[in-house]
Design a protein around this motif. Structure first.
Motif, PDB file in Angstrom:
ATOM      1  N   ASP A  56       0.793  -1.240   0.000  1.00  0.00           N
ATOM      2  CA  ASP A  56       0.000   0.000   0.000  1.00  0.00           C
ATOM      3  C   ASP A  56       0.823   1.286   0.000  1.00  0.00           C
ATOM      4  N   THR A  57       2.029   1.207  -0.538  1.00  0.00           N
ATOM      5  CA  THR A  57       2.883   2.396  -0.651  1.00  0.00           C
ATOM      6  C   THR A  57       3.533   2.393  -2.033  1.00  0.00           C
ATOM      7  N   PHE A  58       3.559   3.570  -2.700  1.00  0.00           N
ATOM      8  CA  PHE A  58       4.276   3.650  -3.974  1.00  0.00           C
ATOM      9  C   PHE A  58       5.750   3.345  -3.731  1.00  0.00           C
ATOM     10  N   VAL A  59       6.351   2.561  -4.615  1.00  0.00           N
ATOM     11  CA  VAL A  59       7.797   2.275  -4.515  1.00  0.00           C
ATOM     12  C   VAL A  59       8.413   2.416  -5.905  1.00  0.00           C
ATOM     13  N   ASN A  60       9.746   2.443  -5.929  1.00  0.00           N
ATOM     14  CA  ASN A  60      10.453   2.411  -7.208  1.00  0.00           C
ATOM     15  C   ASN A  60      10.568   0.971  -7.684  1.00  0.00           C
TER      16      ASN A  60
END
Lengths: 80, 137, 137, 80
Positions: free
Chosen positions: A56-60
């Motif tokens: 639930d978190t944007f990541v690279n």
């Protein structure tokens, strides 16, 4: 290791499911996981057009996956 | 109250507006996105919005907090409807209160632009010819 | 319905908004001017607005018609309250509907700017120190 | 000829009336009429800061007045 992959919008329609669990080699990269999903479902989005989220978190795309990760490949959004 | 919300039921703009009223502010600007009967020449019958709820809520909240830091405003609230919508339905509401109108207009515009660019929500349009498609601009 | 009105009684924004709803439009922007509790460091207690009614009505109507010609919008409405107003009261309401948000934001901003510059309405502020004065910027 | 002059906001307060009828020479100009009003009431707005309306329409300061004209000298507005 096992990861869960979640699908939205046209990816969900193409996959025919909301999410699925996938067994991959330990330390698998996100691009390799996406390639696996493309192979299974024939997604035609190049990776560059997607964003990716883990737990639930944007990541690279170089984010390190751990066992049990909740992964989402996000096609371009169209809210509003 | 969170500054950004996702709603499965119709948005009540009068109620949202009222919650923002304060005599500290001289200006209030709100944007509403309505379900339009046409899109790029195609006749639209209805819409669905699908959401990645957890991430949409955190990203929406982040946008509103960024707006409060970037602009000289007092309050900002946004709500996005999801699920099945009919023509004319209110799809998204953004309200901004401020001392003066310059900041209120700029911030309101910025918030809706960022929501459209960043919040994981997807629209599927249903056309009168029976076709429907997800928009992935 | 005229596109510009002067009101001696409280403006009802929900009712004005509803009258503008149409599924031809994807965007709606509204501006509200509220009576603020301070002005240039002075503590405001209340306001009066005085109007040259005939000329305000014709000039306000002209502004809205000009906005319809200048911007790609579907509808525009504005109402200015006059008489004695309390803190937090809605003094002016401008609503614009359009196919897309760019035109709706630009036109709404233009209309309120023109109203403030051109419509013969004057504000008198009453301060907490007992002084009151007409604003002639 | 006779004209009616209407006052608003601070001009109204200073004049102590909403309007008044003024007898002037035929063909009097608007600047001369305003000068007469300033003489009567001590208005301190230079003419350049005012707009002027005749019969509920904005006009230029060189507009020709007719008998019975309804004239308004308008101080800077502050609506909104």
């Amino acid at each position: 290791m096992k990861v869960s992959v979640h699908y939205f919008a046209s990816l969900r329609d193409r996959a025919g499911c909301v999410s699925e669990d996938i067994e991959m080699a330990d330390g698998v990269s996100l691009p390799a996981l996406y390639a696996e999903c493309c192979g299974r479902h024939g997604f035609d989005f190049p990776r560059e057009r997607l964003r990716v989220a883990v737990d639930d978190t944007f990541v690279n795309w170089d984010h390190r996956l751990l066992d049990g990760a909740q992964v989402a490949f996000l096609p371009p959004v169209s809210g509003g | 109250m969170p500054a950004f919300a996702i709603s499965e039921t119709p948005i009540d703009p009068a109620c949202l507006r009222e919650a923002m009223q304060t005599s500290q502010c001289g200006a209030f600007v709100c944007f509403e996105g309505w379900v339009r009967d046409s899109h790029q020449g195609k006749s639209v019958r209805a819409l669905d919005y699908q959401v990645y709820r957890e991430l949409a809520l955190s990203e929406g909240e982040r946008i509103v907090q960024e707006a409060c830091a970037r602009f000289d405003i007092v309050g900002a609230t946004a709500v996005h409807r999801v699920g099945a919508l009919a023509l004319g339905d209110l799809a998204v509401w953004v309200g901004v209160s401020a001392g003066h109108r310059d900041a209120a207009f700029s911030a309101c515009r910025w918030v809706i632009d960022e929501i459209k660019a960043r919040v994981p929500i997807w629209k599927r349009e249903h056309y009168h010819d029976g076709v429907s498609e997800w928009l992935h601009p």
